[in-house]
Design a protein around this motif. Structure first.
Motif, PDB file in Angstrom:
ATOM      1  N   PHE A  50     -85.307  61.219   5.407  1.00 49.18           N
ATOM      2  CA  PHE A  50     -86.454  61.827   4.732  1.00 49.18           C
ATOM      3  C   PHE A  50     -86.050  63.150   4.102  1.00 49.18           C
ATOM      4  N   LEU A  51     -86.737  63.471   3.013  1.00 44.84           N
ATOM      5  CA  LEU A  51     -86.443  64.672   2.229  1.00 44.84           C
ATOM      6  C   LEU A  51     -87.696  65.534   2.172  1.00 44.84           C
ATOM      7  N   LEU A  52     -87.566  66.771   2.599  1.00 45.19           N
ATOM      8  CA  LEU A  52     -88.646  67.752   2.486  1.00 45.19           C
ATOM      9  C   LEU A  52     -88.261  68.773   1.427  1.00 45.19           C
ATOM     10  N   LEU A  53     -89.066  68.865   0.373  1.00 39.73           N
ATOM     11  CA  LEU A  53     -88.853  69.843  -0.689  1.00 39.73           C
ATOM     12  C   LEU A  53     -90.011  70.835  -0.668  1.00 39.73           C
ATOM     13  N   LEU A  54     -89.707  72.105  -0.434  1.00 40.63           N
ATOM     14  CA  LEU A  54     -90.724  73.153  -0.347  1.00 40.63           C
ATOM     15  C   LEU A  54     -90.785  73.961  -1.635  1.00 40.63           C
ATOM     16  N   ARG A 102    -100.881  73.332   0.262  1.00 43.22           N
ATOM     17  CA  ARG A 102     -99.836  72.486  -0.325  1.00 43.22           C
ATOM     18  C   ARG A 102     -98.542  73.283  -0.365  1.00 43.22           C
ATOM     19  N   ALA A 103     -97.540  72.795   0.364  1.00 41.58           N
ATOM     20  CA  ALA A 103     -96.285  73.533   0.482  1.00 41.58           C
ATOM     21  C   ALA A 103     -95.132  72.858  -0.242  1.00 41.58           C
ATOM     22  N   GLY A 104     -95.317  71.604  -0.679  1.00 40.93           N
ATOM     23  CA  GLY A 104     -94.227  70.912  -1.363  1.00 40.93           C
ATOM     24  C   GLY A 104     -94.428  69.415  -1.325  1.00 40.93           C
ATOM     25  N   ASN A 105     -93.325  68.666  -1.273  1.00 36.20           N
ATOM     26  CA  ASN A 105     -93.351  67.202  -1.219  1.00 36.20           C
ATOM     27  C   ASN A 105     -92.515  66.706  -0.045  1.00 36.20           C
ATOM     28  N   LEU A 106     -92.938  65.567   0.524  1.00 36.71           N
ATOM     29  CA  LEU A 106     -92.184  64.908   1.589  1.00 36.71           C
ATOM     30  C   LEU A 106     -91.917  63.473   1.149  1.00 36.71           C
ATOM     31  N   SER A 107     -90.661  63.046   1.260  1.00 36.01           N
ATOM     32  CA  SER A 107     -90.286  61.703   0.808  1.00 36.01           C
ATOM     33  C   SER A 107     -89.556  60.944   1.903  1.00 36.01           C
ATOM     34  N   MET A 108     -89.892  59.647   2.031  1.00 35.49           N
ATOM     35  CA  MET A 108     -89.099  58.734   2.849  1.00 35.49           C
ATOM     36  C   MET A 108     -88.132  58.008   1.921  1.00 35.49           C
ATOM     37  N   VAL A 109     -86.862  58.017   2.277  1.00 34.84           N
ATOM     38  CA  VAL A 109     -85.813  57.442   1.429  1.00 34.84           C
ATOM     39  C   VAL A 109     -85.225  56.223   2.127  1.00 34.84           C
ATOM     40  N   LYS A 134     -86.759  76.931  -7.987  1.00 40.95           N
ATOM     41  CA  LYS A 134     -88.155  76.798  -7.581  1.00 40.95           C
ATOM     42  C   LYS A 134     -88.362  75.885  -6.381  1.00 40.95           C
ATOM     43  N   LEU A 135     -87.272  75.439  -5.760  1.00 40.34           N
ATOM     44  CA  LEU A 135     -87.392  74.503  -4.648  1.00 40.34           C
ATOM     45  C   LEU A 135     -86.384  74.813  -3.555  1.00 40.34           C
ATOM     46  N   PHE A 136     -86.804  74.624  -2.302  1.00 43.68           N
ATOM     47  CA  PHE A 136     -85.878  74.599  -1.174  1.00 43.68           C
ATOM     48  C   PHE A 136     -86.084  73.276  -0.466  1.00 43.68           C
ATOM     49  N   GLY A 137     -84.996  72.623  -0.068  1.00 45.45           N
ATOM     50  CA  GLY A 137     -85.160  71.310   0.540  1.00 45.45           C
ATOM     51  C   GLY A 137     -84.169  71.025   1.642  1.00 45.45           C
ATOM     52  N   ILE A 138     -84.552  70.055   2.482  1.00 45.12           N
ATOM     53  CA  ILE A 138     -83.664  69.561   3.529  1.00 45.12           C
ATOM     54  C   ILE A 138     -83.769  68.048   3.581  1.00 45.12           C
ATOM     55  N   PHE A 139     -82.609  67.373   3.625  1.00 49.92           N
ATOM     56  CA  PHE A 139     -82.565  65.929   3.820  1.00 49.92           C
ATOM     57  C   PHE A 139     -82.072  65.676   5.231  1.00 49.92           C
TER      58      PHE A 139
END
Length: 217
Positions: A195-199, A177-184, A149-154
């Motif tokens: 940063f991690l983008l999870l779509l 709303r397309a997903g979540n964006l995180s600063m790591v 259920k997710l596609f992501g790129i770090f």
């Protein structure tokens, strides 16, 4: 002949509308002022280009040798293009993820991985997703994730937000709303920030993307 041509034109327009409803654009570039602002980064923005999901990222403080294309391991039809950003001294990274790889590449069989360095993926119950990691020039451990259920790129960048801190927020493509964006933040070794983008790749999104995919394959 005219009726056939008109029908094909309508079919093409319908397909493009479906694509835009999945990853809509705002002011033509897929950006949203509501998204988490990452220091030294413009974007990411997500749009559709034919049967590719295009993720555009400008690294304002990173100079890489431009005009290069890198294949993404295990993603046979996907690649990353690097070029100088025309509006800054930084670098534009254009990530083209082929829907053919997403739907036909058996990428869900890859070994599950956490964030580079081993910390769990934020927002993922198991903390891991099937993934591939690789290095290009000064970017060590670029990672791609693909789950049910997710596609992501770090994307690795130097972020000083505190050791082991992770800041996550909803990510929008236009008004959708397309997903979540995180600063790591950096880990205890002072490494692996980015940063991690999870779509979202849930059933509804997959159904719409498959309609786009069938148009070109």
């Amino acid at each position: 002949m005219k009726l056939t041509k008109l029908a094909n034109t309508k079919s093409f327009l319908l397909t493009m509308l479906i694509a835009l409803s999945v990853f809509s654009t705002s002011c033509g570039d897929g950006s949203s002022s509501a998204n988490l602002q990452i220091p030294g980064v413009k974007g990411p923005t997500v749009t559709m280009q034919q049967d590719n999901v295009l993720i555009s990222i400008v690294m304002e403080n990173l100079e890489l040798q431009g005009g290069l294309r890198y294949s993404i391991p295990k993603y046979q039809h996907s690649y990353i293009e690097i070029s100088p950003d025309l509006q800054s001294n930084g670098t534009l990274l254009s990530v083209y993820v082929s829907l053919k790889d997403v739907f036909d590449g058996n990428l869900d069989l890859l070994d599950p991985q956490a964030l580079p360095g081993g910390r769990p993926l934020p927002g993922v119950a198991s903390g891991k997703l099937p993934a591939v990691a690789f290095t290009i020039q000064k970017l060590r451990n670029v990672s791609f994730y693909l789950g049910p259920k997710l596609f992501g790129i770090f994307m690795p960048i130097n972020l000083d937000i505190g050791t082991n801190n992770i800041i996550s927020a909803r990510f929008y493509s236009g008004k959708i709303r397309a997903g979540n964006l995180s600063m790591v933040g950096k880990d205890e070794m002072g490494e692996n920030s980015g940063f991690l983008l999870l779509l979202d790749m849930g059933n509804s999104t997959k159904k719409r993307l498959k309609s786009v995919y069938k148009r070109y394959n």
